[in-house]
Design a protein around this motif. Structure first.
Motif, PDB file in Angstrom:
ATOM      1  N   ARG A  13     -21.376  43.130  -4.071  1.00 20.57           N
ATOM      2  CA  ARG A  13     -20.339  42.323  -4.713  1.00 20.57           C
ATOM      3  C   ARG A  13     -19.016  42.472  -3.985  1.00 20.57           C
ATOM      4  O   ARG A  13     -18.098  43.138  -4.455  1.00 20.57           O
ATOM      5  N   ARG A  14     -18.913  41.798  -2.869  1.00 19.05           N
ATOM      6  CA  ARG A  14     -17.718  41.862  -2.035  1.00 19.05           C
ATOM      7  C   ARG A  14     -16.689  40.813  -2.467  1.00 19.05           C
ATOM      8  O   ARG A  14     -15.494  41.042  -2.436  1.00 19.05           O
ATOM      9  N   GLY A  15     -17.169  39.630  -2.849  1.00 15.29           N
ATOM     10  CA  GLY A  15     -16.286  38.551  -3.264  1.00 15.29           C
ATOM     11  C   GLY A  15     -17.003  37.616  -4.215  1.00 15.29           C
ATOM     12  O   GLY A  15     -18.159  37.850  -4.593  1.00 15.29           O
ATOM     13  N   GLY A  16     -16.334  36.528  -4.584  1.00 11.58           N
ATOM     14  CA  GLY A  16     -16.899  35.621  -5.565  1.00 11.58           C
ATOM     15  C   GLY A  16     -18.225  35.016  -5.145  1.00 11.58           C
ATOM     16  O   GLY A  16     -19.154  34.882  -5.956  1.00 11.58           O
ATOM     17  N   ALA A  17     -18.346  34.622  -3.870  1.00 12.81           N
ATOM     18  CA  ALA A  17     -19.594  34.029  -3.392  1.00 12.81           C
ATOM     19  C   ALA A  17     -20.745  35.020  -3.492  1.00 12.81           C
ATOM     20  O   ALA A  17     -21.879  34.651  -3.845  1.00 12.81           O
ATOM     21  N   ASP A  18     -20.463  36.265  -3.178  1.00 16.23           N
ATOM     22  CA  ASP A  18     -21.506  37.291  -3.231  1.00 16.23           C
ATOM     23  C   ASP A  18     -21.946  37.550  -4.672  1.00 16.23           C
ATOM     24  O   ASP A  18     -23.124  37.789  -4.934  1.00 16.23           O
ATOM     25  N   LEU A 261       4.027  41.617 -15.872  1.00 12.16           N
ATOM     26  CA  LEU A 261       2.766  41.252 -15.224  1.00 12.16           C
ATOM     27  C   LEU A 261       2.005  42.507 -14.844  1.00 12.16           C
ATOM     28  O   LEU A 261       2.570  43.448 -14.292  1.00 12.16           O
ATOM     29  N   TRP A 262       0.715  42.508 -15.132  1.00 13.21           N
ATOM     30  CA  TRP A 262      -0.182  43.552 -14.639  1.00 13.21           C
ATOM     31  C   TRP A 262      -1.011  42.948 -13.519  1.00 13.21           C
ATOM     32  O   TRP A 262      -1.691  41.930 -13.723  1.00 13.21           O
ATOM     33  N   MET A 263      -0.961  43.541 -12.357  1.00 16.12           N
ATOM     34  CA  MET A 263      -1.654  43.037 -11.172  1.00 16.12           C
ATOM     35  C   MET A 263      -2.850  43.946 -10.900  1.00 16.12           C
ATOM     36  O   MET A 263      -2.691  45.126 -10.586  1.00 16.12           O
ATOM     37  N   ILE A 264      -4.052  43.383 -11.014  1.00 21.00           N
ATOM     38  CA  ILE A 264      -5.285  44.163 -10.895  1.00 21.00           C
ATOM     39  C   ILE A 264      -5.997  43.786  -9.605  1.00 21.00           C
ATOM     40  O   ILE A 264      -6.330  42.616  -9.385  1.00 21.00           O
ATOM     41  N   GLY A 265      -6.216  44.763  -8.745  1.00 16.29           N
ATOM     42  CA  GLY A 265      -6.914  44.518  -7.491  1.00 16.29           C
ATOM     43  C   GLY A 265      -6.251  45.233  -6.337  1.00 16.29           C
ATOM     44  O   GLY A 265      -5.210  45.885  -6.490  1.00 16.29           O
ATOM     45  N   THR A 266      -6.854  45.092  -5.181  1.00 11.76           N
ATOM     46  CA  THR A 266      -6.308  45.663  -3.947  1.00 11.76           C
ATOM     47  C   THR A 266      -6.404  44.614  -2.854  1.00 11.76           C
ATOM     48  O   THR A 266      -7.064  43.593  -3.007  1.00 11.76           O
ATOM     49  N   GLN A 290     -10.299  47.561 -10.435  1.00 13.47           N
ATOM     50  CA  GLN A 290     -10.955  47.808 -11.718  1.00 13.47           C
ATOM     51  C   GLN A 290     -12.250  47.007 -11.752  1.00 13.47           C
ATOM     52  O   GLN A 290     -12.357  45.956 -11.129  1.00 13.47           O
ATOM     53  N   LYS A 291     -13.207  47.473 -12.512  1.00  8.88           N
ATOM     54  CA  LYS A 291     -14.447  46.724 -12.671  1.00  8.88           C
ATOM     55  C   LYS A 291     -15.058  47.009 -14.034  1.00  8.88           C
ATOM     56  O   LYS A 291     -14.644  47.932 -14.746  1.00  8.88           O
ATOM     57  N   GLY A 292     -16.060  46.199 -14.385  1.00  9.44           N
ATOM     58  CA  GLY A 292     -16.790  46.414 -15.628  1.00  9.44           C
ATOM     59  C   GLY A 292     -15.912  46.318 -16.856  1.00  9.44           C
ATOM     60  O   GLY A 292     -14.928  45.567 -16.904  1.00  9.44           O
ATOM     61  N   GLU A 293     -16.236  47.103 -17.856  1.00 13.74           N
ATOM     62  CA  GLU A 293     -15.549  47.028 -19.137  1.00 13.74           C
ATOM     63  C   GLU A 293     -14.069  47.385 -19.023  1.00 13.74           C
ATOM     64  O   GLU A 293     -13.233  46.834 -19.763  1.00 13.74           O
TER      65      GLU A 293
END
Length: 421
Positions: A13-18, A261-266, A290-293
């Motif tokens: 799961r690298r990106g949306g397409a994957d 704003l909360w910015m989630i990701g890298t 972040q991932k999952g729940e």
């Protein structure tokens, strides 16, 4: 039951397409299909019974030697290795249909020709604009660009669209010219799936003369995502921290609107974003990956999610996922984003790249009664339950397979009719 051979550069799961590639395979396995995988070898790959058949890893940015880099450059254009390995896998599993996702730059479209030559129907999902734009994004130096439509592939070289590099742009020019000459995408695909109507319109504007297109929207596991309609006070962005996502504009708008704003990701823009936050005094919390729940609860606790893209987004999963969590979406009016938002019902749109217009919308949502925000969240969830569930996706996908001659048994056809209902 039929056999699917699913193809994608990455098997994790690298990106949306994957994510779509892996989830589609999971869904069909749950329907009783036999699913075989073909991807590139990679240490992050998920487990696969077919990993021994995967092609050699190519990962840009690694410290490969000159000889290996030259060999990889040739594979980017046309990988004989990928084609040969795929043929052997086809002989082994005898698929009823091949469904390819992102294959360029790694596996290469040689896999499409290999499957077609073996007499297997081939479906290709266009997750981005690569079939039209050699640089795959219709972005050049941070600006939307469609010059290749009016001026031909030479525009790629003249503008050095690939990271401003003449060498890299030259390689991609050579790649696209050869692929066009051989008709690898046009002659060896039976159906192109477009997740957005925006992309279908682009194919028409660019006078695509390859396989017919079918509209199959992206989806989320709506039933597995619990909604929370009570709005929080902060907004959320979740995704890759990169320039084309319009995040500098978003930070400026947050500062002007006086919201949180909360910015989630890298991603590669993270340091510059932190600097912009310091300069503007914007109230931004960086939450990291972040991932999952844990991810979904951060989304549920928000007031609305924001997607400030300054590129032609195709069909962003983040909007559908936010809807499943019961949250409205505020999105830039560019690419496929507007067709996923019903203004005043499931969210709002603003002019892409315009921090003042985005700040206006953020202020509106900050001042909006909680009950009205919650009502939009409910309408968003209802839309997700109607159009973007796994069941609806499987039904649409199976219809595409049927249209190109894949035989479904009576049980599968019955389930498809139930999904369509």
């Amino acid at each position: 039951m039929p056999t699917l051979l699913a193809i994608n550069n990455y098997h994790y799961r690298r990106g949306g397409a994957d994510v779509v590639y892996l989830e589609q395979s999971r869904l069909l396995r749950e329907q009783g299909w036999h699913v075989a995988d073909f991807a590139m070898q990679h240490p992050s790959n998920e487990a696969s019974d077919y990993g021994d058949h995967f092609a050699e890893e190519i990962e840009f940015g690694h410290g490969y030697g000159a000889l290996t880099k030259a060999r990889h450059a040739a594979k980017i254009i046309y990988s004989f290795e990928s084609a040969a390995k795929l043929r052997r896998l086809i002989e082994k599993v005898k698929p009823d249909v091949v469904h390819a996702h992102n294959v360029y730059h790694h596996l290469s479209p040689s896999v499409l020709k290999a499957a077609h030559d073996c007499g297997v129907p081939v479906v290709l999902t266009a997750h981005d604009l690569k079939l039209l734009c050699p640089a795959y994004s219709m972005l050049s130096h941070g600006q939307v660009c469609e010059d290749c439509n009016s001026r031909g592939r030479k525009a790629l070289l003249e503008k050095r669209c690939m990271k401003g590099s003449l060498a890299l742009s030259g390689l991609i020019y050579l790649e696209s010219s050869l692929h066009d000459a051989l008709g690898l995408y046009r002659k060896h695909v039976d159906r192109v799936i477009s997740p957005s109507r925006f992309l279908m319109n682009k194919f028409s504007e660019w006078q695509w003369d390859g396989a017919p297109l079918a509209h199959v929207p992206n989806f989320a596991d709506v039933g597995a995502l619990r909604p929370q309609y009570q709005p929080g006070q902060h907004f959320v962005y979740f995704g890759r921290l990169s320039r084309e996502k319009g995040l500098l504009t978003l930070v400026d708008a947050v500062a002007k609107a006086g919201v949180e704003l909360w910015m989630i990701g890298t991603g590669p823009l993270e340091a510059e974003l932190q600097q912009r936050v310091a300069e503007t005094g914007a109230n931004v919390r960086f939450c990291g990956f972040q991932k999952g729940e844990a991810l979904w609860q951060l989304v549920r606790d928000s007031r609305a999610i924001v997607l400030a893209s300054e590129c032609y987004e195709n069909a962003p999963l983040t909007i559908i996922e936010a809807y499943a969590c019961g949250k409205p979406a505020i999105g830039a009016a560019i690419g496929g984003i507007p067709e996923l938002i019903r203004p005043g019902e499931t969210g709002a749109v603003f002019e892409s790249g315009n921090s003042d217009d985005l700040a206006r919308v953020l202020r509106e949502y900050a001042r909006m009664d909680d009950a009205d925000v919650a009502d939009q969240g409910r309408m968003a969830r209802a839309w997700a339950e109607q159009d973007f569930t796994v069941e609806r996706h499987v039904s649409r996908l199976l219809q595409v397979y049927r249209d190109i001659g894949v035989k479904l048994d009576s049980g599968e056809a019955t389930r498809e009719m139930e999904y369509a209902a």
